[in-house]
Design a protein around this motif. Sequence first.
Motif, PDB file in Angstrom:
ATOM      1  N   LEU A  24     -31.238  58.180  20.602  1.00  0.00           N
ATOM      2  CA  LEU A  24     -32.294  57.233  20.245  1.00  0.00           C
ATOM      3  C   LEU A  24     -33.315  57.906  19.332  1.00  0.00           C
ATOM      4  O   LEU A  24     -33.754  57.341  18.323  1.00  0.00           O
ATOM      5  CB  LEU A  24     -32.965  56.708  21.514  1.00  0.00           C
ATOM      6  CG  LEU A  24     -33.893  55.505  21.385  1.00  0.00           C
ATOM      7  CD1 LEU A  24     -33.164  54.304  20.816  1.00  0.00           C
ATOM      8  CD2 LEU A  24     -34.503  55.165  22.743  1.00  0.00           C
ATOM      9  N   GLY A  25     -33.687  59.133  19.674  1.00  0.00           N
ATOM     10  CA  GLY A  25     -34.662  59.854  18.866  1.00  0.00           C
ATOM     11  C   GLY A  25     -34.163  60.151  17.467  1.00  0.00           C
ATOM     12  O   GLY A  25     -34.952  60.196  16.511  1.00  0.00           O
ATOM     13  N   ASN A  26     -32.854  60.336  17.308  1.00  0.00           N
ATOM     14  CA  ASN A  26     -32.282  60.653  16.004  1.00  0.00           C
ATOM     15  C   ASN A  26     -31.912  59.418  15.196  1.00  0.00           C
ATOM     16  O   ASN A  26     -31.400  59.536  14.071  1.00  0.00           O
ATOM     17  CB  ASN A  26     -31.039  61.531  16.176  1.00  0.00           C
ATOM     18  CG  ASN A  26     -31.398  62.954  16.554  1.00  0.00           C
ATOM     19  OD1 ASN A  26     -32.427  63.477  16.108  1.00  0.00           O
ATOM     20  ND2 ASN A  26     -30.579  63.580  17.384  1.00  0.00           N
ATOM     21  N   PHE A  27     -32.167  58.230  15.756  1.00  0.00           N
ATOM     22  CA  PHE A  27     -31.819  57.003  15.054  1.00  0.00           C
ATOM     23  C   PHE A  27     -32.722  56.832  13.839  1.00  0.00           C
ATOM     24  O   PHE A  27     -33.948  56.960  13.925  1.00  0.00           O
ATOM     25  CB  PHE A  27     -31.960  55.806  15.996  1.00  0.00           C
ATOM     26  CG  PHE A  27     -31.267  54.572  15.519  1.00  0.00           C
ATOM     27  CD1 PHE A  27     -29.889  54.449  15.625  1.00  0.00           C
ATOM     28  CD2 PHE A  27     -31.988  53.537  14.950  1.00  0.00           C
ATOM     29  CE1 PHE A  27     -29.241  53.304  15.178  1.00  0.00           C
ATOM     30  CE2 PHE A  27     -31.355  52.389  14.507  1.00  0.00           C
ATOM     31  CZ  PHE A  27     -29.969  52.283  14.618  1.00  0.00           C
ATOM     32  N   ALA A  28     -32.108  56.534  12.685  1.00  0.00           N
ATOM     33  CA  ALA A  28     -32.863  56.433  11.434  1.00  0.00           C
ATOM     34  C   ALA A  28     -33.489  55.058  11.267  1.00  0.00           C
ATOM     35  O   ALA A  28     -32.829  54.035  11.475  1.00  0.00           O
ATOM     36  CB  ALA A  28     -31.953  56.740  10.249  1.00  0.00           C
ATOM     37  N   VAL A  29     -34.775  55.027  10.880  1.00  0.00           N
ATOM     38  CA  VAL A  29     -35.489  53.776  10.636  1.00  0.00           C
ATOM     39  C   VAL A  29     -36.344  53.940   9.384  1.00  0.00           C
ATOM     40  O   VAL A  29     -36.546  55.047   8.889  1.00  0.00           O
ATOM     41  CB  VAL A  29     -36.388  53.392  11.832  1.00  0.00           C
ATOM     42  CG1 VAL A  29     -35.565  53.169  13.076  1.00  0.00           C
ATOM     43  CG2 VAL A  29     -37.443  54.465  12.084  1.00  0.00           C
ATOM     44  N   ALA A  30     -36.836  52.818   8.886  1.00  0.00           N
ATOM     45  CA  ALA A  30     -37.754  52.833   7.748  1.00  0.00           C
ATOM     46  C   ALA A  30     -39.110  52.338   8.214  1.00  0.00           C
ATOM     47  O   ALA A  30     -39.202  51.363   8.970  1.00  0.00           O
ATOM     48  CB  ALA A  30     -37.217  51.955   6.624  1.00  0.00           C
ATOM     49  N   ILE A  31     -40.167  52.994   7.743  1.00  0.00           N
ATOM     50  CA  ILE A  31     -41.503  52.672   8.247  1.00  0.00           C
ATOM     51  C   ILE A  31     -42.482  52.484   7.088  1.00  0.00           C
ATOM     52  O   ILE A  31     -42.577  53.323   6.190  1.00  0.00           O
ATOM     53  CB  ILE A  31     -41.997  53.796   9.200  1.00  0.00           C
ATOM     54  CG1 ILE A  31     -43.301  53.412   9.897  1.00  0.00           C
ATOM     55  CG2 ILE A  31     -42.097  55.121   8.490  1.00  0.00           C
ATOM     56  CD1 ILE A  31     -43.094  52.579  11.111  1.00  0.00           C
ATOM     57  N   PRO A  32     -43.211  51.369   7.057  1.00  0.00           N
ATOM     58  CA  PRO A  32     -44.250  51.165   6.044  1.00  0.00           C
ATOM     59  C   PRO A  32     -45.598  51.702   6.540  1.00  0.00           C
ATOM     60  O   PRO A  32     -45.674  52.333   7.612  1.00  0.00           O
ATOM     61  CB  PRO A  32     -44.279  49.652   5.893  1.00  0.00           C
ATOM     62  CG  PRO A  32     -43.926  49.145   7.250  1.00  0.00           C
ATOM     63  CD  PRO A  32     -42.981  50.157   7.845  1.00  0.00           C
ATOM     64  N   SER A  33     -46.647  51.403   5.814  1.00  0.00           N
ATOM     65  CA  SER A  33     -47.990  51.828   6.212  1.00  0.00           C
ATOM     66  C   SER A  33     -48.424  51.083   7.469  1.00  0.00           C
ATOM     67  O   SER A  33     -47.884  50.011   7.787  1.00  0.00           O
ATOM     68  CB  SER A  33     -48.982  51.529   5.083  1.00  0.00           C
ATOM     69  OG  SER A  33     -49.119  50.116   4.931  1.00  0.00           O
ATOM     70  N   PRO A  34     -49.414  51.622   8.196  1.00  0.00           N
ATOM     71  CA  PRO A  34     -49.903  50.926   9.394  1.00  0.00           C
ATOM     72  C   PRO A  34     -50.354  49.495   9.110  1.00  0.00           C
ATOM     73  O   PRO A  34     -50.101  48.589   9.908  1.00  0.00           O
ATOM     74  CB  PRO A  34     -51.074  51.806   9.848  1.00  0.00           C
ATOM     75  CG  PRO A  34     -50.718  53.175   9.369  1.00  0.00           C
ATOM     76  CD  PRO A  34     -50.039  52.963   8.060  1.00  0.00           C
TER      77      PRO A  34
END
Length: 439
Positions: A371-381
């Motif tokens: 789960l920790g190594n799962f890749a995601v994309a994150i925008p600004s807060p």
Amino acid sequence: MSFPRYPKYKDSGVEWLGEVPEHWPCIPLWTCFRRVKRIGFEGEELLSVYRDYGVVPKSSRDDNFNKPSDDLSVYQLVIPGDLVINKMKAWQGSVAISDHRGIVSPAYFTYEACHKANSRYLHYLMRSLRYVTGYLTVSKGIRVNQWDLEPQHHSRMPLLIPPSAEQAAIATFLDRETAKIDALIAEQQRLIELLQEKRQAVISHAVTKGLNPDVPMKDSGVEWLGEVPEHWQVTRLKRLAAVRNGSTPSRERPDYWEGGDFPWLNSSVVNTSPVAAADQFVTPCALRECHLPIVQPPAVLVGMTGQGKTRGMSAILLYEATVSQHLAILQPQAGVNASFLKRVLDMAYPYLRRDSEEAGSTKGAITCEALGNFAVAIPSPEEQHHIAIHLSEHSDRVSGLTKAAEIAMDLLQERRSALISAAVTGQIDVRGLAGSEAA
């Protein structure tokens, strides 16, 4: 549409059956069915009896997780026209006349037909609401969910046997009318499925593409993400949230549970988001000696195990609690919106399940490491916040439409059950309607 009644009625002499048409005889069940136990047919198709569907091939349903015995030689042969009863669930309606040939669990009651009555009429009769009430009166046990049908009392249950022509008319009428209702139920079910597909599509687009259709894109380098906004960061979940799991204090230690007041959650809570209440509590002694993690809200919980609807499912936790080892805890870091993270996990659900199954675990468990190594994309807060609000509003609209469809389905099911019960017990006279369209 209102239906006509029969001209005259009589007291059946049975409390749960009530009044019946004057010319309808009541005969004991044993005169129409004889209990049998045909074994040694392990090569036949496996069948199951369902409350909602009657006797159907086990392979035709994907919601039956009961594993058949390795020794099928003790399973009982059923042929078309046989009466099949799940003796522990008769009072719930798991009773049917079979249209299929195959084998059923040795725990079932099976009866061969020794009558000349219309099997379709009897099928409707014995699955009607009044007869389900009758099964309840002859089922006994310590706990309701383990009540067994008592064969001797069951064999004396009264069967309503109208004249042959009326049996056929009732069966024809109910075949047609229930088919129409079933078609309407199927339409509502399909609507719910389409709403869920739309919901998932909106979530997937928002957490991978954002809300601005004109923003420049880049290849994320991750299969499930595809192209993402150029300014988004592609990273691992463990860089966005602390990932850990919980523990279950020993049930053999009363001092860990009795009088406890600190919420402890099991994996079932991921089916309800947000999580706002607990039904189990542990003591300060359990927290101290078992080193249970204290989860601070807002956090995201992820089901790590389960073949049904828990593994890969997620929910937001709104209050301080501790959790079982079957839940992963994602404690968002500063600048990470828990609601946005939950929506990312909603989209990632099928990929998390697939990856856990490909990892080779016999139970397909998701690990904290994976789960920790799962890749995601994150925008600004700020963008996370706007996306979370947008998806919450859309989800609320979908939930409202889904609820309306579910209410419609419930009403249709109630109408179906009431119509069957009224027709087979003579509360309505359908003799003149069998060959005509009814509303």
